[in-house]
Write a protein that holds these residues in place. Structure first.
Motif, PDB file in Angstrom:
ATOM      1  N   GLY A 145       0.819  -1.206   0.000  1.00  0.00           N
ATOM      2  CA  GLY A 145       0.000   0.000   0.000  1.00  0.00           C
ATOM      3  C   GLY A 145       0.852   1.254   0.000  1.00  0.00           C
ATOM      4  O   GLY A 145       0.440   2.304   0.482  1.00  0.00           O
ATOM      5  N   PHE A 146       2.025   1.140  -0.565  1.00  0.00           N
ATOM      6  CA  PHE A 146       3.032   2.204  -0.515  1.00  0.00           C
ATOM      7  C   PHE A 146       2.831   3.157  -1.682  1.00  0.00           C
ATOM      8  O   PHE A 146       2.541   2.709  -2.792  1.00  0.00           O
ATOM      9  N   SER A 147       3.008   4.471  -1.503  1.00  0.00           N
ATOM     10  CA  SER A 147       3.353   5.118  -0.261  1.00  0.00           C
ATOM     11  C   SER A 147       2.229   6.021   0.272  1.00  0.00           C
ATOM     12  O   SER A 147       2.494   6.934   1.045  1.00  0.00           O
ATOM     13  N   LEU A 148       0.997   5.717  -0.105  1.00  0.00           N
ATOM     14  CA  LEU A 148      -0.135   6.556   0.311  1.00  0.00           C
ATOM     15  C   LEU A 148      -1.130   5.842   1.222  1.00  0.00           C
ATOM     16  O   LEU A 148      -1.835   6.494   1.983  1.00  0.00           O
ATOM     17  N   GLY A 149      -1.209   4.516   1.119  1.00  0.00           N
ATOM     18  CA  GLY A 149      -2.085   3.757   2.009  1.00  0.00           C
ATOM     19  C   GLY A 149      -3.519   3.651   1.568  1.00  0.00           C
ATOM     20  O   GLY A 149      -4.323   2.989   2.235  1.00  0.00           O
ATOM     21  N   GLY A 150      -3.873   4.284   0.457  1.00  0.00           N
ATOM     22  CA  GLY A 150      -5.276   4.369   0.075  1.00  0.00           C
ATOM     23  C   GLY A 150      -5.788   3.241  -0.793  1.00  0.00           C
ATOM     24  O   GLY A 150      -6.942   3.283  -1.228  1.00  0.00           O
ATOM     25  N   ALA A 151      -4.978   2.205  -1.039  1.00  0.00           N
ATOM     26  CA  ALA A 151      -5.456   1.062  -1.810  1.00  0.00           C
ATOM     27  C   ALA A 151      -6.522   0.314  -1.023  1.00  0.00           C
ATOM     28  O   ALA A 151      -6.584   0.389   0.206  1.00  0.00           O
ATOM     29  N   THR A 152      -7.374  -0.412  -1.727  1.00  0.00           N
ATOM     30  CA  THR A 152      -8.384  -1.214  -1.046  1.00  0.00           C
ATOM     31  C   THR A 152      -7.731  -2.369  -0.297  1.00  0.00           C
ATOM     32  O   THR A 152      -6.604  -2.773  -0.595  1.00  0.00           O
TER      33      THR A 152
END
Length: 223
Positions: free
Chosen positions: A65-72
């Motif tokens: 989930g790098f580098s924003l964390g917003g993936a499902t």
């Protein structure tokens, strides 16, 4: 803390987006030369790094989930399973910052729990980007991470501003208690920085400037 103790605590990283295969090869050879125990590379290079380092007993870790964390969550789980299939042995996952900021704590906990489940017993560290959180959010994040079954809370990626501070590490340690993992990463540039961070409560350090750090030089690295 002597040099060898520091070496054993370091996760040596090469995560810049422009790193080439030759860069990764050189990085792995440097890792072997200096005796670091764990490296972190982007998912694309896990197979290559593992092929060089596995015979030396050096673990390859991967950011998820790098580098924003917003993936499902589904995406993070699939990314975790693929990385493990390619040889990854440690997982550093970025928390869903938007969900945390929205107060959707069940979503955040489930996101972490599913990745921990996919990791199937491998060490899992959860990055919270301390520079982007209030103190209350840092405390809440720590409690969620522990409830979800992860092994570490990690300060930062180094890519989204800020990084590890003594004050944040001390806070994370006070919330998690003495036996939980606290990984400090982002902006640790000198041996003195590392010592101060460890004394504040960190038991793992992530840095791309590891060689300079253990040599008593100043690193220009921010991650």
């Amino acid at each position: 803390m002597n040099r060898q103790q520091l070496i054993e605590m370091i996760d040596f990283t090469l995560l810049k987006p422009t790193a080439t295969k030759d860069d990764i090869t050189d990085f792995c050879n440097t890792t072997i030369e200096h005796g670091f125990r764990t490296v972190f590379v982007n998912p694309y290079y896990v197979t290559h790094a593992h092929s060089i380092l596995s015979e030396h007993g050096i673990k390859v870790g991967v950011p998820i989930g790098f580098s924003l964390g917003g993936a499902t969550t589904q995406t993070k789980v699939a990314e975790t399973k693929e990385a493990i299939g390619n040889g990854a042995e440690e997982i550093d996952m970025l928390i869903n910052l938007g969900a945390l900021k929205s107060g959707e704590f069940d979503v955040v906990e489930n996101d972490i729990r599913e990745v921990v489940k996919a990791a199937d017993g491998l060490t899992t560290k959860i990055i919270i980007e301390t520079a982007l959180l209030t103190e209350d959010e840092k405390v809440t994040a720590c409690k969620i991470i522990q409830a979800a079954g992860a092994d570490y809370v990690k300060t930062a990626t180094g890519f989204n501003g800020g990084g590890a501070t003594v004050e944040d590490v001390r806070l994370l340690r006070s919330v998690t208690g003495p036996d939980f993992g606290v990984k400090a990463a982002g902006g640790i540039r000198t041996y003195e920085d590392a010592v101060n961070i460890v004394e504040a409560g960190a038991n793992r350090i992530g840095t791309s400037g590891a060689v300079a750090l253990i040599s008593g030089e100043q690193s220009s690295s921010t991650y």
